[in-house]
Design a protein around this motif. Structure first.
Motif, short mmCIF file in Angstrom:
data_model
loop_
_atom_site.label_atom_id
_atom_site.label_comp_id
_atom_site.label_asym_id
_atom_site.label_seq_id
_atom_site.Cartn_x
_atom_site.Cartn_y
_atom_site.Cartn_z
N ARG A 90 -18.07 18.60 -26.99
CA ARG A 90 -18.82 18.89 -26.97
C ARG A 90 -18.48 20.44 -27.51
O ARG A 90 -18.24 21.62 -26.98
CB ARG A 90 -19.93 20.37 -26.13
CG ARG A 90 -20.36 18.56 -25.51
CD ARG A 90 -21.20 19.88 -24.34
NE ARG A 90 -21.49 21.17 -24.05
CZ ARG A 90 -22.28 21.65 -23.16
NH1 ARG A 90 -23.03 21.62 -23.24
NH2 ARG A 90 -21.89 23.59 -23.11
N ASN A 91 -18.25 20.57 -28.46
CA ASN A 91 -17.34 21.63 -29.49
C ASN A 91 -17.40 21.85 -30.81
O ASN A 91 -18.36 21.46 -31.33
CB ASN A 91 -15.74 21.24 -29.67
CG ASN A 91 -14.88 22.29 -29.63
OD1 ASN A 91 -15.35 23.60 -29.97
ND2 ASN A 91 -13.10 21.08 -29.49
N ALA A 92 -17.22 23.35 -30.92
CA ALA A 92 -17.77 23.69 -32.21
C ALA A 92 -17.10 23.13 -33.68
O ALA A 92 -17.57 22.87 -34.61
CB ALA A 92 -17.57 25.11 -32.36
N ASP A 93 -16.19 23.06 -32.92
CA ASP A 93 -15.27 22.32 -33.83
C ASP A 93 -15.36 20.57 -34.04
O ASP A 93 -16.03 20.44 -33.45
CB ASP A 93 -13.56 22.32 -33.29
CG ASP A 93 -12.89 23.63 -34.66
OD1 ASP A 93 -11.46 22.17 -34.98
OD2 ASP A 93 -12.84 24.08 -34.38
N ASN A 116 -13.16 18.74 -33.86
CA ASN A 116 -12.76 17.57 -33.14
C ASN A 116 -12.12 17.95 -31.55
O ASN A 116 -13.21 19.24 -31.23
CB ASN A 116 -11.14 18.45 -33.29
CG ASN A 116 -10.71 17.43 -35.02
OD1 ASN A 116 -10.68 16.48 -35.17
ND2 ASN A 116 -9.88 18.15 -35.69
N PRO A 117 -12.46 17.55 -30.60
CA PRO A 117 -12.42 17.49 -28.95
C PRO A 117 -11.39 18.40 -29.17
O PRO A 117 -9.90 18.41 -29.35
CB PRO A 117 -12.77 15.96 -28.74
CG PRO A 117 -12.79 14.87 -29.76
CD PRO A 117 -12.33 15.56 -31.00
N ASP A 118 -11.85 19.34 -27.95
CA ASP A 118 -11.01 20.52 -27.64
C ASP A 118 -9.98 19.05 -26.58
O ASP A 118 -9.74 18.57 -26.33
CB ASP A 118 -11.60 21.29 -26.40
CG ASP A 118 -10.20 21.48 -25.95
OD1 ASP A 118 -9.64 21.97 -26.05
OD2 ASP A 118 -11.69 22.81 -25.18
N PRO A 119 -8.62 20.08 -27.31
CA PRO A 119 -7.13 18.55 -26.89
C PRO A 119 -7.06 19.20 -25.95
O PRO A 119 -6.04 18.18 -24.73
CB PRO A 119 -6.33 19.43 -27.90
CG PRO A 119 -6.89 20.73 -28.21
CD PRO A 119 -7.78 20.63 -28.07
N VAL A 120 -7.00 20.71 -24.63
CA VAL A 120 -6.84 21.25 -23.61
C VAL A 120 -7.43 20.31 -22.37
O VAL A 120 -6.37 19.64 -21.38
CB VAL A 120 -6.71 22.36 -23.35
CG1 VAL A 120 -6.26 23.05 -21.72
CG2 VAL A 120 -6.03 23.33 -24.02
N ALA A 167 -5.18 16.54 -22.23
CA ALA A 167 -4.34 16.64 -21.70
C ALA A 167 -4.12 16.56 -20.34
O ALA A 167 -3.07 15.89 -19.65
CB ALA A 167 -3.17 18.29 -22.67
N PRO A 190 -21.49 25.80 -27.35
CA PRO A 190 -20.35 25.01 -27.23
C PRO A 190 -18.82 26.03 -27.11
O PRO A 190 -19.32 27.03 -27.69
CB PRO A 190 -20.62 24.15 -28.28
CG PRO A 190 -21.02 24.64 -28.90
CD PRO A 190 -21.84 25.54 -28.48
N SER A 191 -17.69 26.06 -26.04
CA SER A 191 -16.99 26.71 -25.76
C SER A 191 -15.99 25.70 -25.75
O SER A 191 -15.79 24.51 -25.12
CB SER A 191 -17.19 27.21 -24.34
OG SER A 191 -17.10 27.12 -23.54
N GLY A 192 -14.58 26.30 -26.13
CA GLY A 192 -13.43 25.87 -25.92
C GLY A 192 -12.62 26.35 -26.44
O GLY A 192 -11.94 27.74 -26.55
N LEU A 193 -10.80 25.48 -25.96
CA LEU A 193 -9.67 26.62 -26.73
C LEU A 193 -9.59 25.09 -27.93
O LEU A 193 -7.95 25.55 -28.36
CB LEU A 193 -8.75 26.41 -25.83
CG LEU A 193 -8.84 26.79 -24.07
CD1 LEU A 193 -8.60 26.21 -22.83
CD2 LEU A 193 -8.72 28.29 -24.61
N THR A 194 -10.53 24.95 -28.51
CA THR A 194 -10.03 23.83 -30.02
C THR A 194 -9.15 25.14 -30.95
O THR A 194 -7.81 25.08 -31.90
CB THR A 194 -10.95 23.75 -30.73
OG1 THR A 194 -11.49 23.01 -29.73
CG2 THR A 194 -10.06 22.59 -31.53
N VAL A 207 -5.60 26.62 -29.65
CA VAL A 207 -4.70 25.60 -30.16
C VAL A 207 -4.50 25.58 -31.48
O VAL A 207 -2.87 25.76 -31.87
CB VAL A 207 -4.96 24.18 -29.23
CG1 VAL A 207 -3.76 22.83 -29.79
CG2 VAL A 207 -5.10 24.05 -28.02
N ASP A 208 -5.05 25.16 -32.35
CA ASP A 208 -5.18 24.89 -33.77
C ASP A 208 -4.68 26.11 -34.49
O ASP A 208 -3.89 26.38 -35.14
CB ASP A 208 -6.28 24.87 -34.34
CG ASP A 208 -7.55 23.91 -34.06
OD1 ASP A 208 -5.72 22.77 -34.13
OD2 ASP A 208 -8.26 23.78 -34.27
N VAL A 249 -0.41 21.31 -26.80
CA VAL A 249 -0.49 20.49 -25.14
C VAL A 249 0.27 20.95 -23.80
O VAL A 249 0.78 21.61 -23.44
CB VAL A 249 -1.95 21.32 -25.43
CG1 VAL A 249 -2.52 20.72 -23.53
CG2 VAL A 249 -3.07 21.82 -26.19
#
Lengths: 101, 87, 223
Positions: A52-55, A57-61, A64, C25-29, C32-33, C48
């Protein structure tokens, strides 16, 4: 209903099924499998939330985190299986109900 | 999402839940272990559907190979009752 | 019966909790990018794992080491020399092993290398190599059992120690704690991953083989 939500809900159902197994199934090996089912439920939730990401691509954290998590989970399971086998060798029991020989 | 993709996802989810319930309730311990290995393979499918190929690779190797050997071996030793000697 | 009720109530609460997750949505993408250019690799998960959160990965290698130490302590003797090799198995398994083993080693090497660019890396490669070692053992070959204890232990701690050596080396060179310099990050990550692959593979194999009962003759001579 989105794909992510459906997979998170599956994960939570698996967690509950595993929880039931950990509490109410007597055989140790089965309890360990139930614990792994619980772990898989949590993993599914994490990866579904990562998607569920704005990008696009999925969140890589979280990915990992899970990569190491899977390998650590199998090591912990192997350690627990070792303990269970030793317990069986010493006591002859296959469950932890505590009635003793 | 196309209906095809939904059917695939739905099948994976339903099979995973059914396998989880069955592996706790099935009488034979061997069968439970085999169901658990199949469960791991379905997990790998779920990771691919959730766009996590890294995890799918690790899960396929762990779930199909290592878990199977570990638990089948333990099930062989632990399904016997007291008094039966190991060969 | 009341267990099913309990699990059902748990499932209900968890499903509700998942349903009311915030919709934005929230995240660290993004974070990281924005740092990918400094990471030394091109695949975000590897970046990561080995660079941004290298500390976690290092300590997870430590957890693997603890697990395998625990397993090896269940039986007398902390090396695998006490474990009996299995009886020679049937010809089909041996043939399959001789065909699959080179392939598995090749796949492990490929996964290790491709981790820089796409899905792959130390953990996948290590697990594949570990499964290959277990297959080798199952088909009746002696594998880890004939390794001298020191060599065997050295490989088990190799990943953890390589990571620590890199961390200490960077501290001496004046970098921050596990802060890989962008110009050398790629080769440092490959070095750590190569060592970690070997350690993970040996750990996986030792976790299975270490659970085997000891050779009965040897056990009586032990302390």
């Amino acid at each position: 209903m989105t794909q992510e939500l459906a997979y998170s809900m599956t994960g939570m159902l698996l967690f509950s099924i595993g929880l039931f197994g950990v509490f109410f199934v007597p055989h140790i090996l089965r309890r360990l499998m139930a614990m792994n089912v619980m772990a898989v439920g949590v993993f599914l939730l994490l990866i579904a939330v990562a998607k569920r990401n704005a990008d696009p691509n999925p969140d890589p954290v979280p990915h990992a985190m899970l990569l190491t998590g899977i390998v650590v989970a199998i090591s912990a399971t192997a350690f627990a299986v070792g303990l269970a086998r030793k317990f069986h060798e010493v006591s002859g029991e296959t469950d932890l109900d505590g009635e003793g020989p | 999402m196309t209906p095809m993709a939904w059917a695939l996802d739905g099948a994976i989810m339903i099979v995973m839940i059914v396998l989880a319930v069955r592996l706790l309730l099935v009488r034979d311990l061997y069968r439970a272990v085999i169901l658990f290995v199949v469960f791991g393979l379905f997990m790998a499918l779920a990771w691919v559907r959730l766009e996590a190929p890294d995890i799918a690779l690790a899960e396929a190797a762990v779930g199909a190979g290592i878990t199977g050997v570990l638990l089948l071996d333990a099930a062989k030793k632990m399904s016997r009752g007291r008094g039966e000697e190991e060969p | 019966m009341y267990g099913i009720l309990l699990a059902g109530a748990m499932a209900f609460m968890l499903l509700d909790a998942v349903r009311i997750l915030p919709s934005e949505p929230s995240g660290l993408t993004g974070v990281v990018d924005s740092q990918m250019a400094n990471s030394g690799v091109e695949h975000p998960v590897t970046a990561v794992l080995l660079n941004f959160r290298g500390y976690d990965t290092w300590l997870e290698l430590g957890v693997l080491l603890l697990a395998v130490m625990g397993v090896l302590l269940f039986q007398p003797g902390t090396d695998l020399a006490r474990v009996q090799p299995l009886a020679r198995s049937d010809a089909v398994l041996r043939l399959a092993t001789s065909l699959l083993l080179p392939l598995a080693v090749l796949v492990a090497g490929y996964l290790l290398w491709i981790g820089k660019y796409a899905a792959g890396g130390a953990f996948q490669a290590g697990v594949v190599l570990g499964a290959a070692l277990i297959l080798l053992w199952l088909s009746g070959n002696a594998t880890l059992v004939i390794l001298p204890p020191h060599g065997f232990r050295l490989i088990l701690v190799l990943g953890f120690c390589a990571f620590m050596a890199v961390a200490v080396g960077l501290l001496i060179a004046g970098q921050g704690w596990l802060e890989l310099p962008p110009s050398q990050a790629g080769s440092l990550i490959l070095f750590i991953e190569a060592c970690a692959t070997l350690s993970i593979a040996w750990t996986m194999a030792a976790l299975i083989i270490g659970l085997q009962p000891p050779v009965s003759g040897k056990q009586e001579g032990g302390p």
